[in-house]
Design a protein around this motif. Structure first.
Motif, mmCIF file in Angstrom:
data_model
loop_
_atom_site.group_PDB
_atom_site.id
_atom_site.type_symbol
_atom_site.label_atom_id
_atom_site.label_comp_id
_atom_site.label_asym_id
_atom_site.label_seq_id
_atom_site.Cartn_x
_atom_site.Cartn_y
_atom_site.Cartn_z
ATOM 1 N N GLY A 69 9.278 -11.766 -3.831
ATOM 2 C CA GLY A 69 9.329 -13.097 -4.415
ATOM 3 C C GLY A 69 10.403 -13.925 -3.735
ATOM 4 N N ASP A 70 11.289 -14.495 -4.524
ATOM 5 C CA ASP A 70 12.399 -15.279 -3.985
ATOM 6 C C ASP A 70 13.650 -14.433 -3.761
ATOM 7 N N GLU A 71 13.553 -13.151 -4.019
ATOM 8 C CA GLU A 71 14.710 -12.265 -3.889
ATOM 9 C C GLU A 71 15.054 -12.042 -2.424
ATOM 10 N N ASN A 72 16.336 -12.044 -2.120
ATOM 11 C CA ASN A 72 16.810 -11.746 -0.774
ATOM 12 C C ASN A 72 16.741 -10.242 -0.546
ATOM 13 N N VAL A 98 13.705 -0.188 3.176
ATOM 14 C CA VAL A 98 12.911 -1.058 2.311
ATOM 15 C C VAL A 98 11.936 -1.847 3.184
ATOM 16 N N VAL A 99 10.657 -1.808 2.801
ATOM 17 C CA VAL A 99 9.618 -2.533 3.534
ATOM 18 C C VAL A 99 8.832 -3.386 2.539
ATOM 19 N N ALA A 100 8.781 -4.695 2.785
ATOM 20 C CA ALA A 100 7.997 -5.623 1.959
ATOM 21 C C ALA A 100 6.899 -6.220 2.838
ATOM 22 N N PRO A 101 5.723 -5.605 2.895
ATOM 23 C CA PRO A 101 4.688 -6.025 3.863
ATOM 24 C C PRO A 101 4.206 -7.451 3.685
ATOM 25 N N ASN A 102 4.065 -7.918 2.441
ATOM 26 C CA ASN A 102 3.568 -9.283 2.226
ATOM 27 C C ASN A 102 4.573 -10.330 2.690
ATOM 28 N N ASP A 103 5.856 -9.977 2.643
ATOM 29 C CA ASP A 103 6.902 -10.892 3.094
ATOM 30 C C ASP A 103 7.235 -10.691 4.564
#
Length: 312
Positions: A69-72, A98-103
């Protein structure tokens, strides 16, 4: 009633914010909440991390989450690291991937006890050389596996391969100019207006028209680049090289072209659409337009060496 409604709305907003920064429960060394890893990869990777922990005591955990989301991602990784309490107490020898694929974001968070071995620069090299090349092609499994292996190699005394330099695309360098559309239109009107006029003169002018044909080739080859890019300029040049001679041959068969050609040879001048051509090299447009003459010559002066030069 209104007060209760406001309180309920505030409670709902708080719940939504907390849900966005929720930290998953630690279920193992590999926590795939984004569901981008197969069961076989999770099992194999977990086993590799377990064996490394048995040899060194270092704890490496992996977390995939669809979006932050808006989290750093830096702040989120620290929160997860502290919540999961990775590493041995007093040694702080934990690592979190940590992996955030959508971001399209990822991070390697390093415990204090390993910062001397796994520096920020080394972690960055692992990301660039082992992980992001795979992620760019959609291979999340390969990127996470290679990243974890690179971490293990470094922590056990190995080296990190240098990231391969990304090839420079000549198509990207020489395609559409990076200037605003309005400026491109204005510059294009200026460029194509000038060389277009001289091209038209070359097409309709007997004799000297072929000189203009060859004279304008470098202009058609270079000037359009700043407006329509290299490929567009190349297309314009090809069209110019082909269409100009064809039009020249077709116009040569018309009566007015033959008359102009004859007048130039017999009278020394010819009129084409109000534009007067002279065989001596001069021309005039109408009665009050422009005129030029190749008979211009200097008066015998000399230069003293003054002036200025510039470059761009």
């Amino acid at each position: 009633m209104k007060r209760r409604l406001v309180l309920l709305l505030l409670q709902g907003l708080v719940t939504m914010v907390l849900a966005e920064i929720d930290i998953p429960y630690l279920t193992g060394r590999v926590n795939d909440t984004a569901q981008i890893l197969s069961p076989e990869v999770i099992q194999s990777l977990s086993q590799s991390l377990k064996e490394h922990e048995n040899r060194t005591g270092n704890q490496i955990a992996v977390l995939t989450i669809p979006t932050l989301g808006d989290e750093n991602i830096e702040d989120y990784a620290v929160k997860v690291f502290e919540e999961w309490k990775l590493g041995q107490k007093g040694k702080d020898n934990g690592i979190l991937i940590v992996v955030a694929p959508n971001d399209r974001r990822l991070r390697i968070e390093v415990g204090y006890g390993l910062e001397g071995t796994l520096t920020d620069a080394t972690a960055g090299r692992i990301i660039r050389s082992a992980m992001t090349p795979r992620f760019k092609s959609g291979d999340y499994e390969g990127g996470i596996i290679d990243g974890a292996r690179a971490l293990i190699d470094v922590l056990e005394g190995g080296d990190v391969p240098e990231p391969e330099p990304e090839p420079v695309s000549t198509e990207a360098l020489f395609d559409t100019p990076n200037i605003p559309l309005m400026e491109r239109i204005l510059i294009g009107a200026f460029i194509f207006g000038i060389i277009g006029v001289f091209t038209a003169i070359g097409v309709v002018t007997p004799g000297v028209g072929w000189f203009l044909y060859f004279f304008l080739i470098p202009f058609w080859a270079t000037f359009p680049i700043m407006v329509i890019g290299t490929r567009g300029a190349f297309a314009c040049l090809v069209v110019y090289l082909v269409v100009f001679p064809i039009l020249k041959v077709l116009l040569k068969k018309t009566n007015w072209y033959q008359k102009a050609y004859k007048d130039l040879r017999t009278k020394g001048k010819a009129s084409i659409g109000g534009f007067t051509l002279r065989s001596g090299g001069s021309s005039s447009f109408g009665r009050s337009g422009f005129s030029s003459s190749s008979g211009f010559s200097g008066g015998g002066g000399s230069s003293g060496g003054g002036g200025a030069s510039g470059s761009w």
